[in-house]
Scaffold this active site. Structure first.
Site, PDB file in Angstrom:
ATOM      1  N   TYR A  57      52.668  -0.743  46.141  1.00 47.35           N
ATOM      2  CA  TYR A  57      51.751  -0.553  45.015  1.00 47.35           C
ATOM      3  C   TYR A  57      51.629  -1.843  44.218  1.00 47.35           C
ATOM      4  O   TYR A  57      52.490  -2.717  44.265  1.00 47.35           O
ATOM      5  CB  TYR A  57      52.213   0.597  44.119  1.00 47.35           C
ATOM      6  CG  TYR A  57      53.447   0.323  43.295  1.00 47.35           C
ATOM      7  CD1 TYR A  57      53.352  -0.237  42.011  1.00 47.35           C
ATOM      8  CD2 TYR A  57      54.720   0.636  43.773  1.00 47.35           C
ATOM      9  CE1 TYR A  57      54.488  -0.469  41.245  1.00 47.35           C
ATOM     10  CE2 TYR A  57      55.847   0.415  43.012  1.00 47.35           C
ATOM     11  CZ  TYR A  57      55.730  -0.137  41.746  1.00 47.35           C
ATOM     12  OH  TYR A  57      56.848  -0.373  40.992  1.00 47.35           O
ATOM     13  N   CYS A  58      50.522  -1.936  43.492  1.00 46.13           N
ATOM     14  CA  CYS A  58      50.287  -3.056  42.585  1.00 46.13           C
ATOM     15  C   CYS A  58      49.422  -2.538  41.437  1.00 46.13           C
ATOM     16  O   CYS A  58      49.265  -1.336  41.266  1.00 46.13           O
ATOM     17  CB  CYS A  58      49.627  -4.237  43.306  1.00 46.13           C
ATOM     18  SG  CYS A  58      48.046  -3.839  44.090  1.00 46.13           S
ATOM     19  N   THR A  59      48.848  -3.419  40.657  1.00 48.14           N
ATOM     20  CA  THR A  59      48.123  -3.010  39.453  1.00 48.14           C
ATOM     21  C   THR A  59      46.890  -2.167  39.760  1.00 48.14           C
ATOM     22  O   THR A  59      46.717  -1.069  39.237  1.00 48.14           O
ATOM     23  CB  THR A  59      47.710  -4.242  38.633  1.00 48.14           C
ATOM     24  OG1 THR A  59      48.855  -5.062  38.427  1.00 48.14           O
ATOM     25  CG2 THR A  59      47.119  -3.826  37.293  1.00 48.14           C
ATOM     26  N   ILE A  72      48.287   1.285  40.137  1.00 50.12           N
ATOM     27  CA  ILE A  72      48.866   1.969  38.981  1.00 50.12           C
ATOM     28  C   ILE A  72      47.763   2.493  38.067  1.00 50.12           C
ATOM     29  O   ILE A  72      47.906   3.537  37.423  1.00 50.12           O
ATOM     30  CB  ILE A  72      49.795   1.012  38.209  1.00 50.12           C
ATOM     31  CG1 ILE A  72      50.885   0.476  39.121  1.00 50.12           C
ATOM     32  CG2 ILE A  72      50.426   1.711  37.005  1.00 50.12           C
ATOM     33  CD1 ILE A  72      51.664  -0.680  38.527  1.00 50.12           C
ATOM     34  N   GLY A 101      45.329  -2.335  43.235  1.00 53.84           N
ATOM     35  CA  GLY A 101      45.155  -2.120  44.665  1.00 53.84           C
ATOM     36  C   GLY A 101      44.818  -3.345  45.478  1.00 53.84           C
ATOM     37  O   GLY A 101      45.069  -3.385  46.689  1.00 53.84           O
TER      38      GLY A 101
END
Length: 352
Positions: free
Chosen positions: A229-231, A260, A233
Site C-alpha cells: 500500500y501507499c498514499t 490509503i 496507489g
C-alpha cells in the site's frame, strides 16, 4: 447670501458625485464577483483533484506534448493550481480549484483524451488555506520516479483489492504487509495487521528497488501473500510489477486500490489504519481527528506528527524529520545544532 447658497449647492453636487462613484464601484465589484462565481463556482467551495493513470500503449511524444499543452491552457483558463506530471507512460498530479472548475477540467480531460476514461479521480474538499498558490505542469520521464524504465516492466501490476478486501486480508496471520512509502510518512501513520509488517525505511521512493532486492527482504517475501500500500496507489503499481518480475516466488502480490486515501473513505474512523496519512499538499496530514499520534519528536521523543511547510531536515541525508514546537528553537540551524534522522543514526530519539 447667494455665495453661501452656491457653496452649499456645490458641496451637495460633489457629495452626490462621490456617492454615485462609490455606488458604481460597489456594483462593479459585485458584477465581477458574480461573473467569477458563475465561471468558476462558489468562492467558498474548493476541491482537490488527485489522480494518476498509466497508459498502454505508451503515448507518442506528440501525444504527450498535446496532453501537457491541454493542462497548461485549461488550468490557466479555469484558475486551477497544483502540480501535473506528464510522461509518455501516463500522468500523475494533484490539482486544486473552485468546485465547478475542477469538475469541468475532469470532464474535459476525459472528453479530449478518451484513453483516460477509466482513471480513478479522487475528489476531496479543500480548505481555502490548503490551496496551492502556483501551477506547475511539466514533462517527465515517468509517472513516478522509481529508477527503472517503463520498457523494463513486463509483468502486470499486483491484483487490486478494494478497501474492504484489503481490510479483511490484514487479518490473515500469514500475510506480509509492505508499506512502500518513505520513513517520514510511515512514522505518522501505518496499517496494523495480524501478519508480518515490513517498513523499508526509505528516504526516497527510488530506494525501494534496492530494498526489494536485498537478500533479507527477498527471504521474508518469498512464497508469501504480499499486501502493498501507499498514499494513493501510484507507487504500488510499478513496485508490484517490479517484484512480480523477480521470480515465481513473488507472484502472490496484491495492492490497496486507491491507496490509503480510498481506505479512509471506506473507514472514516481509521479502521486498521492508525495515525494520520501524510499527503503531498498543504494539508500535510489527513485522517480521523481522534487518531492516536504515532510520530515522535526526534529531539525529545514527545508524541508529535506535524511537518511544517519548511521542516527541519537531517543534516546528513536531508530527509524531513519531526521536531515539536518547543524543540524548534533549540534546533535552529543558526545555532549550529545538527539533527541526525533515525536512518542515519538508528539510536536517535523517536525511532520506532
Amino acid at each position: 447670501s447667494g455665495v453661501e447658497v452656491a457653496q452649499v449647492s456645490d458641496m451637495r453636487d460633489r457629495s452626490g458625485a462621490v456617492a454615485l462613484t462609490t455606488s458604481l464601484g460597489v456594483v462593479t465589484a459585485l458584477v465581477a464577483l458574480w461573473t467569477w462565481r458563475r465561471r468558476y463556482g462558489r468562492q467558498d467551495q474548493y476541491l482537490f483533484l488527485q489522480f494518476y493513470k498509466y497508459v498502454d500503449p505508451l503515448w507518442s511524444e506528440e501525444r504527450r506534448a498535446a496532453v501537457l499543452r491541454w493542462f497548461e491552457e485549461n488550468c490557466n483558463s479555469l484558475g486551477i493550481k497544483g502540480r501535473m506530471r506528464v510522461a509518455r507512460e501516463g500522468l500523475n498530479g494533484s490539482l486544486c480549484g473552485a468546485h465547478r472548475s475542477i469538475l469541468k477540467l475532469r470532464d474535459g480531460l476525459v472528453a479530449s483524451f478518451p484513453e483516460l476514461a477509466s482513471t480513478d479521480f479522487k475528489l476531496v474538499d479543500a480548505p481555502i488555506d490548503a490551496l496551492d498558490r502556483k501551477l506547475r505542469v511539466w514533462s517527465a520521464a515517468s509517472v513516478v520516479e522509481l529508477g527503472i524504465k517503463a520498457e523494463e516492466i513486463v509483468e502486470p501490476p499486483g491484483q487490486h483489492l478494494s478497501a474492504q478486501e484489503f481490510h479483511a486480508a490484514l487479518q490473515d496471520p500469514d500475510v506480509v504487509v509492505c508499506d512502500i512509502r518513505n520513513a517520514y510518512e510511515t512514522r505518522v501513520g501505518r496499517f496494523e495487521t495480524q501478519g508480518k509488517f515490513l517498513d523499508p525505511g526509505t528516504r526516497h521512493f527510488t530506494d525501494t528497488i534496492e530494498w526489494l532486492q536485498e537478500p533479507a527482504t527477498r527471504e521474508q517475501l518469498a512464497g508469501k501473500k504480499i499486501l502493498m500500500y501507499c498514499t494513493g496507489g501510484v507507487r504500488c503499481e510499478r513496485t508490484t510489477q517490479f517484484l512480480k518480475g523477480r521470480g515465481d516466488e513473488f507472484k502472490s502480490v496484491y495492492q490497496l486500490q486507491g491507496g490509503i486515501h480510498r481506505y479512509l473513505e471506506a473507514f472514516p474512523d481509521g479502521g486498521a489504519f492508525k495515525g494520520k496519512n501524510y499527503v503531498f499538499d498543504r494539508r500535510k496530514l489527513v485522517g480521523p481527528e481522534t487518531a492516536d499520534v504515532l510520530g515522535r519528536c526526534l529531539v525529545c521523543a514527545t508524541p508529535w506528527e506535524t511537518l511544517p511547510d519548511k521542516p527541519r531536515r537531517c543534516s546528513i541525508c536531508e530527509m524531513p524529520v519531526l521536531v515539536c514546537t518547543p524543540c524548534l528553537r533549540k534546533t535552529d540551524p543558526k545555532t549550529g545544532l545538527k539533527l541526525e534522522c533515525e536512518l542515519c543514526k538508528p539510536s536517535s530519539s523517536g525511532s520506532s
